[in-house]
Design an enzyme around this catalytic site. Structure first.
Site, PDB file in Angstrom:
ATOM      1  N   GLU A   1       2.243  34.885  14.926  1.00 43.82           N
ATOM      2  CA  GLU A   1       1.460  36.088  14.633  1.00 43.82           C
ATOM      3  C   GLU A   1       1.893  37.324  15.410  1.00 43.82           C
ATOM      4  O   GLU A   1       1.296  37.661  16.427  1.00 43.82           O
ATOM      5  CB  GLU A   1      -0.041  35.832  14.817  1.00 43.82           C
ATOM      6  CG  GLU A   1      -0.464  35.145  16.093  1.00 43.82           C
ATOM      7  CD  GLU A   1      -1.989  34.924  16.108  1.00 43.82           C
ATOM      8  OE1 GLU A   1      -2.737  35.836  15.725  1.00 43.82           O
ATOM      9  OE2 GLU A   1      -2.413  33.827  16.501  1.00 43.82           O
TER      10      GLU A   1
ATOM     11  N   HIS B   1      -5.882  26.299  19.872  1.00 46.21           N
ATOM     12  CA  HIS B   1      -4.849  26.667  20.835  1.00 46.21           C
ATOM     13  C   HIS B   1      -4.546  25.430  21.660  1.00 46.21           C
ATOM     14  O   HIS B   1      -5.256  25.129  22.608  1.00 46.21           O
ATOM     15  CB  HIS B   1      -5.306  27.812  21.739  1.00 46.21           C
ATOM     16  CG  HIS B   1      -5.469  29.093  20.986  1.00 46.21           C
ATOM     17  ND1 HIS B   1      -4.521  30.080  20.994  1.00 46.21           N
ATOM     18  CD2 HIS B   1      -6.452  29.538  20.182  1.00 46.21           C
ATOM     19  CE1 HIS B   1      -4.917  31.081  20.225  1.00 46.21           C
ATOM     20  NE2 HIS B   1      -6.092  30.787  19.716  1.00 46.21           N
TER      21      HIS B   1
ATOM     22  N   GLU C   1       0.370  36.976  10.038  1.00 45.88           N
ATOM     23  CA  GLU C   1       0.343  35.602  10.563  1.00 45.88           C
ATOM     24  C   GLU C   1       0.471  34.565   9.459  1.00 45.88           C
ATOM     25  O   GLU C   1      -0.112  34.708   8.388  1.00 45.88           O
ATOM     26  CB  GLU C   1      -0.981  35.364  11.318  1.00 45.88           C
ATOM     27  CG  GLU C   1      -1.103  33.958  11.914  1.00 45.88           C
ATOM     28  CD  GLU C   1      -2.363  33.778  12.759  1.00 45.88           C
ATOM     29  OE1 GLU C   1      -3.350  34.499  12.512  1.00 45.88           O
ATOM     30  OE2 GLU C   1      -2.352  32.907  13.648  1.00 45.88           O
TER      31      GLU C   1
ATOM     32  N   ASP D   1      -4.172  29.002   9.678  1.00 47.97           N
ATOM     33  CA  ASP D   1      -4.503  30.269  10.330  1.00 47.97           C
ATOM     34  C   ASP D   1      -3.599  31.330   9.703  1.00 47.97           C
ATOM     35  O   ASP D   1      -2.375  31.220   9.795  1.00 47.97           O
ATOM     36  CB  ASP D   1      -4.236  30.093  11.837  1.00 47.97           C
ATOM     37  CG  ASP D   1      -4.720  31.247  12.697  1.00 47.97           C
ATOM     38  OD1 ASP D   1      -5.230  32.236  12.147  1.00 47.97           O
ATOM     39  OD2 ASP D   1      -4.574  31.143  13.936  1.00 47.97           O
TER      40      ASP D   1
ATOM     41  N   ASP E   1      -8.096  38.176   9.411  1.00 51.42           N
ATOM     42  CA  ASP E   1      -7.561  36.946   9.992  1.00 51.42           C
ATOM     43  C   ASP E   1      -8.511  35.804   9.626  1.00 51.42           C
ATOM     44  O   ASP E   1      -9.681  35.812  10.001  1.00 51.42           O
ATOM     45  CB  ASP E   1      -7.451  37.133  11.516  1.00 51.42           C
ATOM     46  CG  ASP E   1      -6.617  36.052  12.185  1.00 51.42           C
ATOM     47  OD1 ASP E   1      -6.524  34.935  11.641  1.00 51.42           O
ATOM     48  OD2 ASP E   1      -6.077  36.322  13.275  1.00 51.42           O
TER      49      ASP E   1
ATOM     50  N   HIS F   1       0.481  30.391  18.597  1.00 50.53           N
ATOM     51  CA  HIS F   1      -0.027  29.213  19.315  1.00 50.53           C
ATOM     52  C   HIS F   1       0.195  27.948  18.510  1.00 50.53           C
ATOM     53  O   HIS F   1       0.339  27.997  17.286  1.00 50.53           O
ATOM     54  CB  HIS F   1      -1.534  29.388  19.582  1.00 50.53           C
ATOM     55  CG  HIS F   1      -2.300  29.853  18.379  1.00 50.53           C
ATOM     56  ND1 HIS F   1      -2.977  28.987  17.561  1.00 50.53           N
ATOM     57  CD2 HIS F   1      -2.451  31.075  17.822  1.00 50.53           C
ATOM     58  CE1 HIS F   1      -3.528  29.678  16.575  1.00 50.53           C
ATOM     59  NE2 HIS F   1      -3.226  30.948  16.692  1.00 50.53           N
TER      60      HIS F   1
HETATM   61 MN    MN Z   1      -5.310  34.093  13.091  1.00 47.15          MN
HETATM   62 MN    MN Z   2      -3.721  32.532  15.293  1.00 44.41          MN
END
Ligand code: MN
Ligand code: MN
Length: 301
Positions: free
Chosen positions: A189, A164, A282, A96, A85, A156
């Site tokens: 995700e 977030h 994600e 992200d 990630d 998010h």
């Molecule tokens: Mn992530």
């Molecule tokens: Mn994330």
């Protein structure tokens, strides 16, 4: 969205996708997690961006928030289910992205389920769609494989220098949802598991985030707090990123004091409740007037 912000979101996304592709090729039996973490984070800087958070390299039943320490000697073993990630930002505009792979190669239903859930979620995103509808699609897709979504992990909203912000995007059907609007930036995700479908906190934390100034007893705590406030602001940082500030045991004492006093937030390592393996997929998307734009797809920079 302003053109400059849009361009920076896209560039951060392309860099994240490119680093992801290179990093996945380096996951091989016997290779060190620490070596991969250093590669990912230095490559992000090399390409003109900054890590938005420490690279998470979470293996098997660990769902998230593992990042190698400066002294980490763990290696990838054949058959491990690895979630990589990666977060990248340019002037605070964040991308992200996460992918999962089996070390040494091979098919995996958990990975397929999480990837299909992500694809189907992205297909329906447009203004007016509710986050609860996305959660329902993710849950239905993962359950069609005879697996469970991880119900207490969510996607998010992203905003400048904030990972977030505002709404979350559930991975299960929920009663209430928030309506998506044009210009929203979201990380979607899905996590799939053969276990209980919940994660629990481990005791240990390796990733932290600055919260506020507090009175502190240890000199090292004060040094670390000043440093992380200056260098990372409200974005998460790894223990590894501050390991040069104090000897190992003093560093750990300081981090304990900082977390206990409320000066920093500690992201506990998250493990599947039944110790079952977990896969994650994600992407980051920007909601457009009639759909969404995926920022984290591979294109030439
Ligand atoms: Mn992530
Ligand atoms: Mn994330």
């Amino acid at each position: 969205m302003e053109e400059e912000a849009h361009d920076k979101y896209l560039l951060a996304g392309r860099i994240a996708a490119r680093v992801m592709e290179q990093a996945l090729r380096k996951i091989k039996p016997g290779r060190k997690l620490l070596e991969l973490a250093n590669f990912v984070e230095s490559e992000i800087v090399e390409l003109g961006a900054r890590p938005a958070f420490p690279v998470n390299i979470s293996v098997n039943e660990i769902a998230a928030h593992y990042s190698p320490t400066a002294w980490d000697s763990s290696t990838f073993e054949r058959g491990d289910l690895v979630k990589l990630d990666i977060g990248v930002h340019i002037d605070g505009y964040i991308a992200d992205i996460a992918r999962s792979v089996v070390v040494g190669g091979g098919e995996n239903e958990l990975i397929r389920a999480s990837e299909e859930a992500l694809r189907r979620a992205i297909e329906v995103i447009k203004p007016g769609v509710k986050t609860s509808e996305i959660g329902a699609i993710v849950e239905k897709t993962i359950r069609s494989y005879g697996l469970k979504p991880v119900e207490n992990l969510t996607g998010h909203m992203l905003s400048r220098y904030s990972l977030h912000s505002g709404i979350t995007v559930p991975n299960v059907r929920t009663r209430h949802g928030d309506m998506l609007r044009e210009g929203d930036v979201l990380a979607i995700e899905p996590f799939a598991t053969s276990g209980a479908g919940r994660v629990v906190d481990e005791r240990e934390a390796i990733i932290f985030r600055y919260l506020r100034d507090r009175p502190l007893r240890l000199k090292e705590s004060r040094i670390i707090l000043g440093y992380v406030k200056d260098h990372f602001g409200a974005l998460p940082f790894a223990e590894r990123w501050i390991a040069h500030l104090a000897p190992r045991h003093r560093l750990h004492m300081a981090l304990r004091e900082l977390a206990y006093s409320g000066a920093i937030y500690a992201y506990k390592i998250l493990r599947e409740k039944q110790r079952a393996p977990v896969a994650q997929a994600e992407h980051t998307v920007i909601v457009t007037n009639d759909g969404c734009e995926v920022t984290t797809r591979r294109e030439e920079i």
